[in-house]
Design an enzyme around this catalytic site. Structure first.
Site, PDB file in Angstrom:
ATOM      1  N   ASP A  46      56.666  36.445  39.855  1.00 24.63           N
ATOM      2  CA  ASP A  46      55.857  37.030  40.929  1.00 24.63           C
ATOM      3  C   ASP A  46      54.564  37.628  40.373  1.00 24.63           C
ATOM      4  OD1 ASP A  46      56.933  39.278  39.731  1.00 24.63           O
ATOM      5  OD2 ASP A  46      57.855  40.091  41.543  1.00 24.63           O
ATOM      6  N   SER A  47      54.419  37.611  39.028  1.00 20.43           N
ATOM      7  CA  SER A  47      53.138  37.963  38.409  1.00 20.43           C
ATOM      8  C   SER A  47      52.030  37.052  38.937  1.00 20.43           C
ATOM      9  CB  SER A  47      53.228  37.853  36.878  1.00 20.43           C
ATOM     10  OG  SER A  47      53.763  36.603  36.498  1.00 20.43           O
ATOM     11  N   GLU A 117      65.131  41.607  40.008  1.00 18.65           N
ATOM     12  CA  GLU A 117      65.015  42.889  39.321  1.00 18.65           C
ATOM     13  C   GLU A 117      66.103  43.847  39.802  1.00 18.65           C
ATOM     14  OE1 GLU A 117      61.032  44.423  39.804  1.00 18.65           O
ATOM     15  OE2 GLU A 117      60.112  42.561  39.078  1.00 18.65           O
ATOM     16  N   GLU A 184      62.242  44.429  30.074  1.00 14.34           N
ATOM     17  CA  GLU A 184      60.789  44.654  30.086  1.00 14.34           C
ATOM     18  C   GLU A 184      60.462  46.128  29.858  1.00 14.34           C
ATOM     19  OE1 GLU A 184      58.729  42.951  33.429  1.00 14.34           O
ATOM     20  OE2 GLU A 184      56.817  43.878  32.857  1.00 14.34           O
TER      21      GLU A 184
HETATM   22  O1  KIV Z   1      56.714  37.926  37.131  1.00 15.45           O
HETATM   23  C1  KIV Z   1      56.745  37.814  35.900  1.00 15.45           C
HETATM   24  O2  KIV Z   1      55.872  37.198  35.280  1.00 15.45           O
HETATM   25  C2  KIV Z   1      57.846  38.448  35.193  1.00 15.45           C
HETATM   26  C3  KIV Z   1      57.772  38.483  33.715  1.00 15.45           C
HETATM   27  C4  KIV Z   1      56.802  39.508  33.307  1.00 15.45           C
HETATM   28  C5  KIV Z   1      59.087  38.671  33.085  1.00 15.45           C
HETATM   29  O3  KIV Z   1      58.745  38.935  35.810  1.00 15.45           O
END
Ligand code: KIV
Length: 274
Positions: A46-47, A117, A184
């Site tokens: 979701d980044s 998460e 993380e």
């Molecule tokens: O959304 C993402 O890129 C992540 C990574 C940072 C593990 O959850």
């Protein structure tokens, strides 16, 4: 023939002491390049909300947006396992939502597993998704969807009480059936302790060198960013700077009439008449 990476491959890598190399990807071409480089695991994270869509954080990302990018990544047919990220509010409100949305990431997007998460509290959700035959990756520590709850992007598990909680969360996720856990933004000592206490692989991002694998956001490690990067990011190229220089050269060529020249132009074959 190149063997597809599956949940079992990832589990075996821990058993055999082989580090898991993971990166995020959001599009077809980058995934093709990642595949040629030999990556083990690709996360459509979701980044993407921040590094592709320009949102301020990951909270606005929708299931549809994850599916859109998952489709592009899965069309590249990588050897790596494709993990689809469950965006904020796609699994928090009910178990039914969670199973349905995880199913959409697999059925519509081509994900081969999903990541969500949260710890012990999400065990029923993790179990229900696994019941639907979808492998699950856990995610603990500085979980970005809890940004407002944490009051900012703060390293987690620094005091004894929160470290113990994260350790028991990791054990609960293992027991629930997760085949890996992303750790993380936690101290390396705690990551080492968790890694030694669970049989499933830990994949670290800002969690030090003692995890069973590592993951970074692809644009961060390529040096395509605007805001300052966190301490844990190693930048392997300055692609952002190199792209800017290439764009400047192009603009200059167009404005000065140097582009296109005859080598980049079609001819009718009647040059003499022109
Ligand atoms: O959304 C993402 O890129 C992540 C990574 C940072 C593990 O959850």
């Amino acid at each position: 023939m190149i063997k597809k990476v599956t949940k079992n491959t990832i589990l075996k890598m821990k058993e055999q002491g082989e580090q898991i190399a993971a990166l995020t990807s959001y599009d077809y071409l980058s995934t093709r390049i990642l595949d040629k480089a030999g990556i083990d695991l690709i996360l459509v994270g979701d980044s993407l909300g921040m590094v592709v869509l320009g949102y301020e954080n990951t909270l606005p990302v929708t299931v549809e947006e994850i599916i859109h990018h998952l489709k592009a990544v899965s069309r590249a047919k990588p050897r790596a396992m494709i993990v689809g990220d469950m965006p904020f509010m796609s699994y928090q409100a009910s178990i039914e939502d969670a199973v349905r949305n995880a199913g959409r990431l697999v059925k519509e997007g081509g994900a081969e597993s999903v990541k969500l998460e949260g710890g012990e509290r999400y065990v029923p959700v993790v179990e229900a998704i696994i019941q639907a035959s979808i492998p699950v990756v856990g995610h603990l520590g500085l979980t970005p969807q809890s940004l407002y709850h944490f009051g900012g992007y703060k390293v987690q598990g620094k005091d004894e009480e929160s470290a113990e909680r994260l350790l028991s969360d990791a054990k609960a996720l293992e027991k629930a059936g997760c085949f890996a856990i992303v750790l993380e933004g936690i101290p390396w000592q705690l990551a080492k302790r968790i890694t030694g206490s669970v049989s499933i692989p830990t994949i670290g991002i800002g969690a030090g060198p003692h995890c069973d694998g590592q993951i970074l956001v692809i644009t961060d490690m390529l040096g395509i960013y605007e805001n300052p990067l966190p301490k844990f990011v190693k930048v392997y190229d300055e692609l952002g700077e190199r792209m800017k220089k290439a764009f400047e050269r192009y603009i200059d060529d167009v404005k000065s009439g140097r582009f296109p020249d005859m080598s980049h132009s079609y001819s009718s074959g009647n040059e003499k008449k022109e």
